[in-house]
Design an enzyme around this catalytic site. Structure first.
Site, PDB file in Angstrom:
ATOM      1  CG  ASP A 141      -0.195  -0.229   2.709  1.00  0.00           C
ATOM      2  OD1 ASP A 141       1.270  -0.451   2.432  1.00  0.00           O
ATOM      3  OD2 ASP A 141      -0.932  -0.215   3.652  1.00  0.00           O
ATOM      4  CG  HIS A 142       3.650   2.351   2.857  1.00  0.00           C
ATOM      5  ND1 HIS A 142       2.605   1.568   3.650  1.00  0.00           N
ATOM      6  CD2 HIS A 142       3.817   3.158   3.921  1.00  0.00           C
ATOM      7  CE1 HIS A 142       2.482   1.974   4.710  1.00  0.00           C
ATOM      8  NE2 HIS A 142       3.203   2.770   4.918  1.00  0.00           N
ATOM      9  CG  ASP A 150       2.195   1.245   9.320  1.00  0.00           C
ATOM     10  OD1 ASP A 150       2.912   1.576   8.435  1.00  0.00           O
ATOM     11  OD2 ASP A 150       1.573   1.876   9.980  1.00  0.00           O
ATOM     12  NE  ARG A 171       3.369   9.142  12.271  1.00  0.00           N
ATOM     13  CZ  ARG A 171       3.709   7.902  12.293  1.00  0.00           C
ATOM     14  NH1 ARG A 171       4.199   7.480  11.308  1.00  0.00           N
ATOM     15  NH2 ARG A 171       3.663   7.318  13.457  1.00  0.00           N
ATOM     16  CB  SER A 212       7.474   6.011  10.704  1.00  0.00           C
ATOM     17  OG  SER A 212       8.160   4.943  10.110  1.00  0.00           O
ATOM     18  NE  ARG A 246       9.569   6.189   7.852  1.00  0.00           N
ATOM     19  CZ  ARG A 246       9.226   7.186   7.251  1.00  0.00           C
ATOM     20  NH1 ARG A 246       9.890   8.084   7.275  1.00  0.00           N
ATOM     21  NH2 ARG A 246       8.020   7.256   7.286  1.00  0.00           N
TER      22      ARG A 246
HETATM   23  C1  MIC Z   1       4.355   6.051   8.269  1.00  0.00           C
HETATM   24  O1  MIC Z   1       3.313   6.524   8.384  1.00  0.00           O
HETATM   25  O2  MIC Z   1       5.363   6.841   8.575  1.00  0.00           O
HETATM   26  C2  MIC Z   1       4.416   4.657   7.687  1.00  0.00           C
HETATM   27  C3  MIC Z   1       5.122   4.890   6.397  1.00  0.00           C
HETATM   28  O3  MIC Z   1       3.374   3.974   7.550  1.00  0.00           O
HETATM   29  C4  MIC Z   1       5.409   4.030   8.697  1.00  0.00           C
HETATM   30  C5  MIC Z   1       5.984   2.906   8.214  1.00  0.00           C
HETATM   31  C6  MIC Z   1       7.165   3.125   7.222  1.00  0.00           C
HETATM   32  O4  MIC Z   1       7.995   4.136   7.319  1.00  0.00           O
HETATM   33  O5  MIC Z   1       7.191   2.500   6.336  1.00  0.00           O
HETATM   34  C7  MIC Z   1       4.930   3.750  10.213  1.00  0.00           C
HETATM   35  O6  MIC Z   1       4.028   4.513  10.424  1.00  0.00           O
HETATM   36  O7  MIC Z   1       5.546   2.948  10.718  1.00  0.00           O
HETATM   37 FE1  SF4 Z   2      -0.063   4.531   4.974  1.00  0.00          FE
HETATM   38 FE2  SF4 Z   2       1.404   5.307   7.339  1.00  0.00          FE
HETATM   39 FE3  SF4 Z   2      -0.142   7.230   6.051  1.00  0.00          FE
HETATM   40 FE4  SF4 Z   2      -1.486   5.314   7.315  1.00  0.00          FE
HETATM   41  S1  SF4 Z   2       0.039   6.853   8.193  1.00  0.00           S
HETATM   42  S2  SF4 Z   2      -1.754   5.863   5.403  1.00  0.00           S
HETATM   43  S3  SF4 Z   2       0.277   3.560   7.069  1.00  0.00           S
HETATM   44  S4  SF4 Z   2       1.788   6.290   5.305  1.00  0.00           S
END
Ligand code: MIC
Ligand code: SF4
Length: 622
Positions: free
Chosen positions: A63-64, A118, A378, A529, A531
């Site tokens: 999905d990313h 995630d 975010r 995140s 990550r």
């Molecule tokens: C995000 O919202 O920052 C992400 C992308 O979903 C991350 C995961 C990632 O960095 O792949 C998260 O929230 O863990």
């Molecule tokens: Fe995707 Fe992370 Fe954004 Fe949720 S917060 S939509 S998991 S990138």
């Protein structure tokens, strides 16, 4: 003893607890991964040499990274699909939707533990599960059947009373709470919601709140499983998953808040932090350039009903670009079937794929200095892809009315159009979900690079400061995402070139020049995140320790998993100061040889974590 719902679920999954009772290890029933963290997690899982996953259910979502500009994303997708098939994991293909929205619809079960790579995994707690975000390596270990260790969380009881007024939304509840508790107020805590007000909230609304509990830094959030949950599981055609669950009457919480829903008003998180909460009435008249509705926070059918109620028969302001990304195939099919999509398109909306998209900087970056209103979770500096943009986080109602007016506007008092109903058929939409057949071989295209190996950092070293930064540094600062960087999530050498690149373009080359060093930072280092690239890539550049007065939970664990020592001390240091670090099982000492400042603290790492630092990280233990 009267138990909170949190401890009812945690204790039912408890495998062990440390002698002092500070940490507990729990059995994990289900896991989820997404593509941006999943490639690493599966490379790690494969390195364990098992034939299949040991969980009740593991799901791998894409999905990313769905832009596919170049072969890299597609390579990742192919790798993930073949790994899933070989090792017994359900695969959710690109286009099926955002992991958390789909997991809530199809798989989350009351009373279960879910671990996801995630940070917004707690979205699934909306049905009364305990869902926790973690680094990929922790999720790989859970897939291998290993228990997951957490600091025993304090439980924050949030009592909800009365009901929201029209135009006020679940999003406003969590933004309000963020304003009170701040982005570090939830670390090592579970936020437990109870009270009569809970009954007035649908499961998608509860999921919105649980989703943004991640922004509090909380380990998880939890809602009771009640008649509302039962109805949700029935309409999702899995009534057998229902089980009533609630806290014992009269249980006590470590911290208490009461929110009178009837007194809440529409809110926004102002740039650049989810806890910069302000009522919309203080922001009206700010001109808006872009409005985006979607993300794992607000992309449910219910959210789009609210948006359509406001946009019906209207046109968006000519200076506004409105993008909508339904959270899942199910939502997209339903809004299409029920005429909602047509209303949004007639109003002037642009339809985006059912994926994370702009939330992770994959397209739709705003113009220079633009004001962007997003229903996301975010608004960290640079995350939208435009450093000068001002991103406000808002509810779908605020987003919709502001798109029409062209400036930030309040939806207070606006009722849902009675022609829309939540009591419609919810199709299963499983055409992009694949059950494993155990027949495929893993395909690794050229973008999938082997995991790097790391040597232990040693007990005593002198190193220079590679960056000195302020409070609340996010993983988006450390390891930016976005269309340029995300394709390299399975290529550590390449992605390491981008570490801190949004705030310090020379970081990677400096690390190379000095053969690594230490990072010095302020409070709540690594928020945001999950990550693990924000730990692996700095480790790859030779970072041995991060010295900061406090850390975000997931990031601290990721640092330890990859052999970087997190030192909870507030040291004053400037770029290239020379730092001496020494530690043993009892004490950690830090000396700034340039200024003469010397600090020490008890080494409070758990035995397991201490061992991981000594051997150079978790992967060296297999
Ligand atoms: C995000 O919202 O920052 C992400 C992308 O979903 C991350 C995961 C990632 O960095 O792949 C998260 O929230 O863990
Ligand atoms: Fe995707 Fe992370 Fe954004 Fe949720 S917060 S939509 S998991 S990138």
């Amino acid at each position: 003893m009267k138990e909170t719902l949190t401890y009812k679920i945690l204790n039912a999954h408890k495998v062990s607890e440390d002698l002092e009772g500070n940490t507990m290890s729990i059995r994990i029933d289900q896991t989820l991964t997404q593509d941006a963290t999943g490639t690493m997690a599966y490379l790690e899982f494969i390195s364990f040499g098992l034939d299949k996953v040991r969980t009740d259910l593991s799901v791998s979502y894409v999905d990313h990274n769905t832009l596919q500009n170049g072969f890299m994303n597609a390579d990742d997708h192919k790798f993930l699909q073949t790994v899933a098939d070989k090792y017994g994991i359900v695969f959710s293909k690109a286009g099926n939707g955002i992991c958390h929205q789909v997991n809530l619809e199809r798989f989350a079960v009351p009373g279960r533990t879910i671990l996801g790579s995630d940070s917004h995994t707690p979205t699934s707690s909306g049905v009364g599960a305990i869902a926790i975000g973690a680094g990929g390596l922790d999720v790989a270990c859970a897939m291998a059947g290993k228990p997951f260790t957490i600091v025993k969380p304090k439980v924050v009881g949030v009592k909800l009373i009365n009901a929201l007024r029209p135009g006020v939304s679940a999003k406003d509840i969590i933004i309000h709470l963020l304003g009170i508790m701040t982005v570090k107020g939830g670390v090592n805590k579970v936020i437990e919601y109870y009270g009569d007000g809970v009954k007035t909230l649908s499961v998608p609304e509860r999921a919105t709140i649980a989703n943004m509990g991640a922004e509090l830094g909380a380990t998880s959030s939890v809602f009771p499983s009640d008649e509302v949950t039962k109805h949700f599981l029935e309409i999702q055609k899995r009534p057998e998953d229902y089980k009533p669950l609630q806290a014992d009457e009269g249980c006590t919480y470590d911290e208490n808040y009461t929110i009178d829903l009837a007194e809440l008003e529409p809110m926004a998180s102002c740039p650049n932090s989810p806890d910069a909460a302000k009522p919309i009435r203080e922001l009206t008249n700010i001109k808006v350039d872009q409005v985006l509705i979607g993300s794992c926070t607000n992309s449910s059918y219910y959210d789009f009903i609210k948006v359509a109620s406001i946009l019906k028969g209207k046109k968006i302001h000519p200076n506004v670009s409105l993008g909508i990304a339904p959270g899942s195939q199910q939502v997209l099919q339903m809004i299409t079937r029920d005429g909602i999509l047509a209303i949004l398109l007639e109003a002037g909306a642009r339809i985006l794929e059912s994926a994370c998209g702009p939330c992770i900087g994959m397209g739709q970056s705003p113009a220079t200095d633009a004001v962007s209103l997003r229903t996301f979770n975010r608004n960290f500096y640079g995350r939208s892809g435009t450093n000068s943009a001002k991103v406000y986080l808002v509810s779908p109602e605020v987003a919709a009315i502001s798109a029409v007016k062209g400036y930030i506007a309040s939806p207070l008092g606006m009722e849902n159009d009675p022609c829309f109903s939540l009591d419609v058929d919810y199709p299963k939409c499983d055409s992009l979900l694949y059950k494993p057949t155990f027949t495929q071989e893993v395909v690794m295209g050229p973008n999938i690079k082997p995991l790097p190996k790391f040597a232990p950092i040693g007990h005593n070293f002198k190193s220079q400061v590679m960056i000195s930064c302020e409070d609340n540094i996010t993983t988006d600062h450390i390891m930016p995402a976005g269309a340029k960087v995300l394709p390299y999530r399975s290529n550590i050498e390449k992605i390491s070139e981008f570490v801190f690149s949004n705030i310090d373009a020379d970081f990677a080359s400096r690390c190379k020049k000095y053969n690594g060093g230490v990072i010095v930072a302020g409070q709540n280092y690594g928020q945001g995140s999950s990550r693990e690239h924000a730990a692996i890539a700095p480790r790859y550049l030779g970072i041995k320790a991060v010295i900061a007065p406090s850390f975000a939970r997931i990031h601290k664990k990721n640092l330890i998993n990859f052999g970087i020592l997190p030192i909870e001390l507030g040291l004053k240091a400037s770029l290239l100061d020379e730092i001496e670090v020494s530690y043993d099982r009892n004490v950690i000492r830090v000396k700034n040889l340039t200024t003469g400042e010397e600090l020490e603290k008890m080494n409070d790492l758990t035995d397991d974590d201490y061992h991981l630092i000594e051997v150079g990280g978790l992967l060296n233990t297999f």
